[in-house]
Design a protein around this motif. Structure first.
Motif, PDB file in Angstrom:
ATOM      1  N   SER A 238       0.870  -1.254   0.034  1.00 24.43           N
ATOM      2  CA  SER A 238      -0.117  -0.010  -0.082  1.00 24.43           C
ATOM      3  C   SER A 238       0.865   1.306  -0.078  1.00 24.43           C
ATOM      4  O   SER A 238       0.459   2.163  -0.805  1.00 24.43           O
TER       5      SER A 238
ATOM      6  N   ARG B  87      -7.753  -2.743  -5.879  1.00 26.91           N
ATOM      7  CA  ARG B  87      -7.517  -3.931  -5.127  1.00 26.91           C
ATOM      8  C   ARG B  87      -8.863  -4.619  -5.230  1.00 26.91           C
ATOM      9  O   ARG B  87      -9.953  -3.921  -5.052  1.00 26.91           O
TER      10      ARG B  87
ATOM     11  N   ASP C 234      -3.277  -3.879  -6.392  1.00 28.28           N
ATOM     12  CA  ASP C 234      -2.555  -4.339  -5.168  1.00 28.28           C
ATOM     13  C   ASP C 234      -3.092  -5.982  -4.901  1.00 28.28           C
ATOM     14  O   ASP C 234      -4.158  -6.236  -4.733  1.00 28.28           O
TER      15      ASP C 234
HETATM   16 MG   LIG Z   1      -2.059  -2.963   2.062  1.00 25.74          MG
END
Ligand SMILES: [Mg+2]
Ligand SMILES: Nc1ncnc2c1ncn2[C@@H]1O[C@H](COP(=O)(O)OP(=O)(O)OP(=O)(O)O)[C@@H](O)[C@H]1O
Length: 222
Positions: A19, A40, A97
Motif C-alpha cells: 500500500s 485492489r 494491489d
Molecule cells: Mg495494503
C-alpha cells in the motif's frame, strides 16, 4: 479484446509495504503524464464485495479450501471485467494491489491445493488477463509478521502462525522463478525510500521507449 493501457500488479506478504509503494508508483506515473487507476480486489464492485465478505467472515470456520479458492476467483472475475479491463481499454495504467499470484500463494501453497488448479480457475476468471509487470516486495516473513502484530490487525488469514508465513514466502519465490519475465523481485526489508527507488527503476523499464502519446492514444495488441 483491444487493450491500450498497461496492467501492473504489486505482490508480497501482509505488511510487505504494498500500500505504501503503490502510492509512490501512482505519483511517479502521474508525474510522467499517465492516467493511473489504483485498485485492489474486490475493487468496489458490489458482487465482489459480497463475495469477499463471505470469505473473510471469521464465523465461517468450516469453509473448504476449494470454496475459498473459487470465491476469490469469482470476486476477481467481477473486478477484472467491471473495473480493470474497461480502464485498460481507456488507455489507463492500472496498478492492482494483489492479483492471481496471491491466490497461487495463499490458496495454492498456503491451503495446499497446488498451483495448477489455482492457475486454471484463475485463467478462466480473468479471461487470461496477465500483468505486464508484477512487482514482488520480498520481505523476511518474521519482519512482516512483526508489522502485522504492531498494527493490531487480524482477519481469518492473518491469524495463522509463522509457519504459514514462511510457506507463503517460499511460494512467492517459486512464482518468481516460474515467471521471471513478468515478476520482478524487490528486497523490501530496507528503508521505504530505497525500495521506492528500486520500484521506479522497474517502472522506467516497462515504459521504456514509449512516449506518453503512445501510452494513452495508440492501440497495442496482445
Ligand atoms: Mg495494503
Ligand atoms: N520499508 C518499510 N520500513 C518500515 N516500515 C514500513 C516499510 N514499508 C511499509 N512500512 C510500514 O509497515 C506497515 C505495513 O505497510 P503497508 O500497509 O504498506 O503493507 P501492505 O503490504 O500493504 O500490507 P497488507 O498486505 O496488510 O495490506 C505500515 O505501517 C507501513 O507504514
Amino acid at each position: 479484446m483491444s487493450i491500450k493501457g498497461k496492467f501492473i500488479t504489486i505482490e508480497g506478504m501482509d505488511g510487505a509495504g504494498k500500500s505504501t509503494q503503490i502510492q509512490f508508483m501512482k505519483r511517479y506515473l502521474e508525474d510522467k503524464g499517465y492516467k493511473v487507476l489504483i485498485t485492489r480486489e474486490p475493487g468496489g464492485t458490489i458482487i465482489g464485495e459480497k463475495t469477499r465478505a463471505v470469505i473473510l467472515d471469521n464465523k465461517h470456520k468450516e469453509m473448504d479450501s476449494r470454496t475459498e479458492a473459487l470465491l476469490y476467483a469469482a470476486s476477481r472475475a467481477q473486478h477484472v471485467s467491471q473495473i480493470i479491463i474497461p480502464a485498460l481499454q481507456r488507455g489507463e495504467v492500472v496498478l492492482c494491489d494483489r492479483y492471481v499470484d496471491s491466490s497461487m500463494v495463499y490458496q495454492g501453497k498456503g491451503r495446499d491445493l497446488g498451483y495448477k488448479p489455482i492457475k486454471m480457475i484463475n485463467d478462466f476468471a480473468t479471461q487470461g488477463l496477465e500483468p505486464d509487470l508484477t512487482v514482488l516486495l520480498d520481505i523476511d516473513p518474521t519482519l512482516s509478521l512483526q508489522r502485522i502484530i504492531a498494527r493490531g490487525e487480524g482477519d481469518r488469514l492473518e491469524g495463522e502462525k509463522i509457519q504459514f508465513h514462511v510457506a507463503v514466502h517460499n511460494a512467492y519465490m517459486d512464482l518468481a522463478k516460474m515467471y521471471p519475465n513478468r515478476i520482478k523481485v524487490v528486497n523490501a526489508n530496507g528503508k521505504i525510500e530505497d525500495i521506492r527507488i528500486e520500484v521506479e527503476k522497474l517502472l522506467k523499464n516497462i515504459f521504456k521507449g514509449e512516449s506518453i502519446y503512445e501510452a494513452t492514444n495508440s492501440y497495442c495488441s496482445r
